[in-house]
Design an enzyme around this catalytic site. Sequence first.
Site, PDB file in Angstrom:
ATOM      1  CB  CYS B 137      -4.834  -7.974  16.134  1.00  0.00           C
ATOM      2  SG  CYS B 137      -3.807  -9.574  16.101  1.00  0.00           S
ATOM      3  CB  CYS B 355      13.431   2.680 -21.872  1.00  0.00           C
ATOM      4  SG  CYS B 355      12.810   4.044 -22.543  1.00  0.00           S
TER       5      CYS B 355
END
Lengths: 445, 426
Positions: B137, B355
């Site tokens: 935790c 690209c």
Amino acid sequence: MTDIAAGRLPPDLLAANFSDAHPPLNPHEAVVEASRCYFCYDAPCMEACPTGIDIPGFIKKIGTGNLRGSALKILEQNIFGGSCARVCPTEILCEGACVRMAEEERPVRIGALQRRATDWLMDNDPTPFHRAPATGKRVAVVGGGPAGIACAHRLALKGHDVTVFEARPKSGGLNEYGIAAYKLPDDFAQRELDFILSVGGITIENGQALGRDLDIHTLQRAFDAVFLGIGLSGVRALALEGETLAGVRNAVDFIAELRQTGDKGTLPVGRRVVVIGGGNTAIDAATQARRLGAEDVTIVYRRGASEMSATGDEQDWAQTNGVRIRHWATPHRLLGSAGHVTGVEFMRTKADATGRAMPTGETFTLDADMVLKAVGQVFVADPLHSNGGLALGVEDGRIAVDAERRTSLPKVFAGGDCVAGADLTVSAVQDGKLAAEAIHRQLMG
Amino acid sequence: MADLRTNFAGIRSPNPFWLASAPPTDKEYNVVRAFEAGWGGVVWKTLGEDPPIVNVSSRYGAVGWGGQRIAGFNNIELITDRPLQVNLDEIRRVKRNWPDRAVVVSIMVPCTEDAWKKILPQVEDTGCDGIELNFGCPHGMSERNMGAAVGQVPEYVQMVAAWCKHYSKLPVIVKLTPNITDILKPARAALAGGADAVSLINTVMSITAVNLDLMAPEPTVDGQGSHGGYCGPAVKPIALRMVGDIARDPEMHNLPISGIGGVSTWRDAAEFIALGAGNVQVCTAAMHRGFRIVEDMIDGLSNWMDSKGYAAIADFQGRAVKNYVHWGDLNLNFKTIAQIDQDKCIKCGLCHIACEDTSHQSIAALRVDGKRRYEVIEEECVGCNLCAHVCPVENCITMVPQPATKPKLVWANHPNNPSYVPEAAE
Ligand SMILES: Cc1cc2nc3c(=O)[nH]c(=O)nc-3n(C[C@H](O)[C@H](O)[C@H](O)COP(=O)(O)OP(=O)(O)OC[C@H]3O[C@@H](n4cnc5c(N)ncnc54)[C@H](O)[C@@H]3O)c2cc1C
Ligand SMILES: Cc1cc2nc3c(=O)[nH]c(=O)nc-3n(C[C@H](O)[C@H](O)[C@H](O)COP(=O)(O)O)c2cc1C
Ligand code: SF4
């Protein structure tokens, strides 16, 4: 007995019939719909929008919660982005080109998203425009429709002063008098006009008609430039016996009256209505007649469904509204009794080798209490006469212009329905915008 | 029908789907509903010493994505806020009524032998199947020197694990925090302490968002926020990596691993198991859509196993581990090239612009007869997969492995490697 009556439907039903046909997306729906946009590069939708709005750009901004930026991006290219969002036949424009059509035949709802952004701006920032410093130049715009107002707004932004001369008591052109009531409800045409005019620098003179109160040469002398956006003020006649019978009307007049009547319960409409024509005017007249409570409405068109100039979506819409569409028949005779129309005799047609409708000789009759003619609006050149002749070039029945919307007369430009091209609000806006840019270059050059 | 039964560190359950220690396993009511829905097991919401902790109001933050809710989830809740005895009584009852399901109890008490010595018999007495040590935790408890504060120090992990083995006969699962640089350190420490298994990941320290009106991190509590623990689909890649690191570590000697973090579907579960996990635990997905999601998890996993011919979980467990290698073991002579299926292409242009702007300028934007056409320039394509990832159309861009023209070459033997010494020519 002819049956034409007002108040065919209870007031609440009438109110519903003439309220927003396509209610707006709520904020969450808009974000979800915006997320369907792929943010295409070299987006096909942009190319399909006559005003070239950066569609992926404005949609992305809706997704990020930047509604102000989104709306301004739309208005930068199309100042009537609000009405176009409601009236554009998107199925043959941007949405028809959406890559999602190729993928799944379900385009991004570009029109609805455009409305989300522009509505937000009108509600939250009603005066977003800033004019460039005054140039001292004055431009006259004739016609206060989408073409004229788009031109005026762009010129005002650039610092010029504009006077709009508009023949009718109200401005807005067909946005105010022609578009179907349920596409622009809640006085949207006037609200949008106020929004656009908030830029300042535009004076509108209503009740001033070119050819009657004004003369083109005088305008040309008194102003640094002139823009003509006078639309189509004539309607084609059927040229048939019985056309003057009571109950026979031009569809555009029927619609204009409907648009100007607040209490739709006072509008008389026939029990049986026949609409002649195959364009959006026919669709709108027929659908609105149905929504006023006409029992039996039939559109008759001389050719087939695919030849109708009304889009497929518009045809579906009419049919969903209970309008019957009959194809391959042309009106032959208007039948009457006691000076009032009682029906129309049609002759069946069939396509000849070139696809034109040829009468077959076979006839049928449709009973009618009201006949609405929607066989085309035409350009009327009379207002352009001056010194006893036509002041500028007209070609194929419309004002001749070049790519910059320049007429044959120096300093005079034209656009919208009165020039060649698609008769759509969005095309009129593009013409006004292009002309304003050309005028600006000429004035400042 | 595939056999989904698992035996995890000696704990049996009818399927590999457990609910992780969290609100879904907070009390008897929830757990019974979960078992009715078909969950194979639960790790009970972490127990602590009395008096119970106090939670704040306004506890969760979430990250949405493109109109979808909860891609990532964050909480600032602590361990159970109910008295210990209430939990213990309920656990006992649940286990008695559901003997075929796994009931594991998560525990977090201060890092002293006495504290653990005291609680362990109480827990064992409930009849539960095992314990899980909450060393993960990342908020609230670590400020009290519990949870992640322990999990981040391998020596403490080993020490507490050893206490638990000493004071209890139950299988001990050590739950690991991801808020650490090298997950192997606490994992090895757990093993050294005698743990029977590890489970991971607990939540990742996070701030989900900043509220720009309140100028405070979300979720806000009275105008202020604190960091919380991140979980949900967004953390799955982080969890997979850590699970894989432990699974392939020879020093871990195949210690059982319970995979946690973003498991939402049977496919997620299959991936964790293929990478070495013995079962999975789920929290966020259940909190998002309710316990009924387990129906498709069971059904989908079973159908997939049938389609692959895997009769039991063990048949594919860990199958991907040997292919999870270090970068230096990858073949530098392997080449794959993008291929666009022109019939599927919808002309969105996203492959081109991605690209062109950000990769290797290997997709040409053409107009053929006025129509858009996007084509791969094969000589330029480096096989990075970017276009295939941005393409919105499934299977429109595929990466096509090229026939091998040279033998496998790894970095150690590559001429560009400064430490590579070529063999002397004859
Ligand atoms: C019934 C109907 C429905 C339509 N529905 C749609 C639709 O749904 N979607 C769509 O995109 N398009 C639709 N259109 C077409 C669209 O309305 C027009 O293309 C658009 O309004 C053209 O704009 P404009 O400014 O060129 O002309 P108009 O809107 O016609 O405006 C011309 C203005 O000039 C004024 N004027 C005319 N003559 C003079 C003169 N001599 N002196 C001074 N002022 C003058 C007129 O009063 C008018 O205000 C529809 C048209 C009709 C008739
Ligand atoms: C609201 C909330 C409370 C949690 N409480 C605990 C806890 O008490 N003990 C514990 O070990 N983990 C706790 N966790 C972590 C979960 O058990 C789990 O490790 C994490 O959420 C990752 O799984 P998921 O991606 O399926 O949600 C909690 C998570 C959430 C969302
Ligand atoms: S669901 Fe909402 S209202 Fe209910 S306890 Fe949780 S935060 Fe509060």
